[in-house]
Design a protein around this motif. Sequence first.
Motif, PDB file in Angstrom:
ATOM      1  N   ALA A 148      90.565  60.311  67.255  1.00 40.19           N
ATOM      2  CA  ALA A 148      89.643  60.718  68.320  1.00 40.19           C
ATOM      3  C   ALA A 148      89.526  59.625  69.375  1.00 40.19           C
ATOM      4  CB  ALA A 148      88.276  61.045  67.734  1.00 40.19           C
ATOM      5  N   HIS A 149      89.475  58.370  68.946  1.00 43.18           N
ATOM      6  CA  HIS A 149      89.438  57.262  69.908  1.00 43.18           C
ATOM      7  C   HIS A 149      90.745  57.181  70.695  1.00 43.18           C
ATOM      8  CE1 HIS A 149      85.571  55.778  68.739  1.00 43.18           C
ATOM      9  NE2 HIS A 149      85.935  55.589  67.470  1.00 43.18           N
ATOM     10  N   GLN A 150      91.849  57.522  70.052  1.00 43.78           N
ATOM     11  CA  GLN A 150      93.141  57.528  70.748  1.00 43.78           C
ATOM     12  C   GLN A 150      93.150  58.588  71.851  1.00 43.78           C
ATOM     13  OE1 GLN A 150      95.506  55.272  70.151  1.00 43.78           O
ATOM     14  NE2 GLN A 150      96.744  56.066  71.814  1.00 43.78           N
ATOM     15  N   VAL A 151      92.520  59.740  71.592  1.00 44.03           N
ATOM     16  CA  VAL A 151      92.412  60.775  72.635  1.00 44.03           C
ATOM     17  C   VAL A 151      91.606  60.243  73.815  1.00 44.03           C
ATOM     18  CG1 VAL A 151      91.429  63.040  73.173  1.00 44.03           C
ATOM     19  CG2 VAL A 151      92.697  62.715  71.067  1.00 44.03           C
ATOM     20  N   ASP A 152      90.483  59.579  73.528  1.00 45.36           N
ATOM     21  CA  ASP A 152      89.662  59.014  74.605  1.00 45.36           C
ATOM     22  C   ASP A 152      90.419  57.959  75.394  1.00 45.36           C
ATOM     23  OD1 ASP A 152      87.564  60.641  73.903  1.00 45.36           O
ATOM     24  OD2 ASP A 152      86.572  59.127  72.665  1.00 45.36           O
ATOM     25  N   GLN A 153      91.160  57.111  74.673  1.00 46.39           N
ATOM     26  CA  GLN A 153      91.920  56.064  75.354  1.00 46.39           C
ATOM     27  C   GLN A 153      93.026  56.662  76.226  1.00 46.39           C
ATOM     28  OE1 GLN A 153      93.773  53.269  72.719  1.00 46.39           O
ATOM     29  NE2 GLN A 153      94.514  51.987  74.372  1.00 46.39           N
ATOM     30  N   THR A 154      93.711  57.676  75.730  1.00 44.93           N
ATOM     31  CA  THR A 154      94.752  58.339  76.507  1.00 44.93           C
ATOM     32  C   THR A 154      94.156  58.997  77.745  1.00 44.93           C
ATOM     33  OG1 THR A 154      95.996  58.752  74.481  1.00 44.93           O
ATOM     34  CG2 THR A 154      96.614  60.042  76.400  1.00 44.93           C
ATOM     35  N   ASP A 155      92.986  59.607  77.585  1.00 44.06           N
ATOM     36  CA  ASP A 155      92.301  60.243  78.703  1.00 44.06           C
ATOM     37  C   ASP A 155      91.939  59.211  79.775  1.00 44.06           C
ATOM     38  OD1 ASP A 155      89.063  61.437  79.332  1.00 44.06           O
ATOM     39  OD2 ASP A 155      90.884  62.420  80.023  1.00 44.06           O
ATOM     40  N   GLN A 156      91.337  58.097  79.358  1.00 44.95           N
ATOM     41  CA  GLN A 156      90.947  57.063  80.308  1.00 44.95           C
ATOM     42  C   GLN A 156      92.153  56.430  80.987  1.00 44.95           C
ATOM     43  OE1 GLN A 156      88.498  54.347  78.107  1.00 44.95           O
ATOM     44  NE2 GLN A 156      86.825  55.819  77.865  1.00 44.95           N
ATOM     45  N   GLN A 157      93.226  56.219  80.238  1.00 47.76           N
ATOM     46  CA  GLN A 157      94.439  55.634  80.820  1.00 47.76           C
ATOM     47  C   GLN A 157      95.051  56.575  81.847  1.00 47.76           C
ATOM     48  OE1 GLN A 157      95.658  52.532  80.193  1.00 47.76           O
ATOM     49  NE2 GLN A 157      97.147  52.896  81.792  1.00 47.76           N
ATOM     50  N   LEU A 158      95.038  57.864  81.560  1.00 49.98           N
ATOM     51  CA  LEU A 158      95.587  58.846  82.492  1.00 49.98           C
ATOM     52  C   LEU A 158      94.762  58.894  83.777  1.00 49.98           C
ATOM     53  CD1 LEU A 158      97.637  61.108  82.997  1.00 49.98           C
ATOM     54  CD2 LEU A 158      96.027  62.675  81.941  1.00 49.98           C
ATOM     55  N   VAL A 159      93.443  58.894  83.656  1.00 45.45           N
ATOM     56  CA  VAL A 159      92.583  58.903  84.844  1.00 45.45           C
ATOM     57  C   VAL A 159      92.809  57.634  85.667  1.00 45.45           C
ATOM     58  CG1 VAL A 159      90.183  58.803  85.623  1.00 45.45           C
ATOM     59  CG2 VAL A 159      90.854  60.437  83.858  1.00 45.45           C
ATOM     60  N   PHE A 160      92.919  56.488  84.993  1.00 43.52           N
ATOM     61  CA  PHE A 160      93.172  55.241  85.712  1.00 43.52           C
ATOM     62  C   PHE A 160      94.510  55.294  86.450  1.00 43.52           C
ATOM     63  CE2 PHE A 160      95.216  51.062  85.738  1.00 43.52           C
ATOM     64  CZ  PHE A 160      94.314  50.358  86.525  1.00 43.52           C
ATOM     65  N   ASP A 161      95.559  55.792  85.781  1.00 38.66           N
ATOM     66  CA  ASP A 161      96.875  55.872  86.420  1.00 38.66           C
ATOM     67  C   ASP A 161      96.858  56.810  87.623  1.00 38.66           C
ATOM     68  OD1 ASP A 161      97.937  54.073  84.635  1.00 38.66           O
ATOM     69  OD2 ASP A 161      98.772  55.622  83.302  1.00 38.66           O
ATOM     70  N   ILE A 162      96.166  57.932  87.499  1.00 40.65           N
ATOM     71  CA  ILE A 162      96.096  58.878  88.615  1.00 40.65           C
ATOM     72  C   ILE A 162      95.334  58.268  89.786  1.00 40.65           C
ATOM     73  CG2 ILE A 162      95.169  61.107  89.353  1.00 40.65           C
ATOM     74  CD1 ILE A 162      97.711  61.299  87.685  1.00 40.65           C
ATOM     75  N   LYS A 163      94.209  57.598  89.506  1.00 42.55           N
ATOM     76  CA  LYS A 163      93.453  56.958  90.592  1.00 42.55           C
ATOM     77  C   LYS A 163      94.276  55.871  91.270  1.00 42.55           C
ATOM     78  CE  LYS A 163      88.734  57.654  88.952  1.00 42.55           C
ATOM     79  NZ  LYS A 163      87.510  56.994  88.448  1.00 42.55           N
ATOM     80  N   ARG A 164      94.954  55.059  90.478  1.00 42.47           N
ATOM     81  CA  ARG A 164      95.775  53.982  91.035  1.00 42.47           C
ATOM     82  C   ARG A 164      96.875  54.551  91.923  1.00 42.47           C
ATOM     83  NH1 ARG A 164      99.528  50.539  87.191  1.00 42.47           N
ATOM     84  NH2 ARG A 164     100.032  52.681  86.764  1.00 42.47           N
ATOM     85  N   LEU A 165      97.536  55.584  91.453  1.00 40.73           N
ATOM     86  CA  LEU A 165      98.610  56.191  92.222  1.00 40.73           C
ATOM     87  C   LEU A 165      98.075  56.890  93.468  1.00 40.73           C
ATOM     88  CD1 LEU A 165     101.635  56.708  92.202  1.00 40.73           C
ATOM     89  CD2 LEU A 165     101.213  58.772  90.904  1.00 40.73           C
ATOM     90  N   PHE A 166      96.925  57.541  93.356  1.00 41.70           N
ATOM     91  CA  PHE A 166      96.336  58.234  94.504  1.00 41.70           C
ATOM     92  C   PHE A 166      96.008  57.242  95.606  1.00 41.70           C
ATOM     93  CE2 PHE A 166      92.805  60.131  96.852  1.00 41.70           C
ATOM     94  CZ  PHE A 166      93.269  61.429  97.055  1.00 41.70           C
ATOM     95  N   TYR A 167      95.366  56.144  95.246  1.00 42.80           N
ATOM     96  CA  TYR A 167      94.986  55.169  96.266  1.00 42.80           C
ATOM     97  C   TYR A 167      96.194  54.389  96.782  1.00 42.80           C
ATOM     98  CZ  TYR A 167      90.156  56.288  95.390  1.00 42.80           C
ATOM     99  OH  TYR A 167      88.968  56.950  95.279  1.00 42.80           O
ATOM    100  N   ARG A 168      97.216  54.228  95.955  1.00 43.74           N
ATOM    101  CA  ARG A 168      98.445  53.577  96.436  1.00 43.74           C
ATOM    102  C   ARG A 168      99.129  54.438  97.495  1.00 43.74           C
ATOM    103  NH1 ARG A 168     102.489  51.726  91.978  1.00 43.74           N
ATOM    104  NH2 ARG A 168     100.798  50.270  91.611  1.00 43.74           N
ATOM    105  N   ILE A 169      99.122  55.754  97.267  1.00 44.02           N
ATOM    106  CA  ILE A 169      99.735  56.658  98.245  1.00 44.02           C
ATOM    107  C   ILE A 169      98.917  56.685  99.535  1.00 44.02           C
ATOM    108  CG2 ILE A 169     100.256  59.070  98.736  1.00 44.02           C
ATOM    109  CD1 ILE A 169     101.008  59.340  95.783  1.00 44.02           C
ATOM    110  N   LEU A 170      97.601  56.672  99.421  1.00 42.28           N
ATOM    111  CA  LEU A 170      96.763  56.654 100.621  1.00 42.28           C
ATOM    112  C   LEU A 170      96.980  55.370 101.388  1.00 42.28           C
ATOM    113  CD1 LEU A 170      93.342  58.168  99.548  1.00 42.28           C
ATOM    114  CD2 LEU A 170      95.089  59.181 100.979  1.00 42.28           C
TER     115      LEU A 170
END
Length: 170
Positions: A148-170
């Motif tokens: 269950a903690h692995q699911v949370d960690q994967t979720d947080q890592q995915l959100v971080f990667d998407i935010k990083r990529l979104f702001y890099r593109i902007l």
Amino acid sequence: MKNLWIAMAGTFLLAGITWGQPRGVEDPVVAGASGIEPRVYAGMSLPQCIETALVYSPDLAVAQQVAWAAKATRDEAAAAQWPWLDVVGSARHYIDDQRLVMPRSPSDAGVYGSDIGTVGLNLEVPLFTSGRIKNTIDAADQTAQSAAHQVDQTDQQLVFDIKRLFYRIL
């Protein structure tokens, strides 16, 4: 796999951000001053990108499947502490007649038959297992919590990667 997912998300984000932008016009103030009306931004917002990534992420789906499997393993381990009832039956057919009842005296008439059937009822109750069942349940519970903690960690890592990529593109 992760790098491929990030590259695909970046491509879709870049396409969404640049979609609908008029060619040759970068500044809307300059475009408005020259009489050319710029098109409305038709890309995806950050919450839409995050929602889409969370829905379609294969890494997150795998982590959720592992968590569900760990919970099922915990439930299976917990089932070992309860009584277990088993019914067993068999039937046999013999060519020659077989004695069905043992004689009690030499004068008893024999009971013979060619078909013999048996039925058994087994009840198992775990009375003393020296902590094996409890420790198995605890270990399976720890594994389920870890998944269950692995699911949370994967979720947080995915959100971080998407935010990083979104702001890099902007």
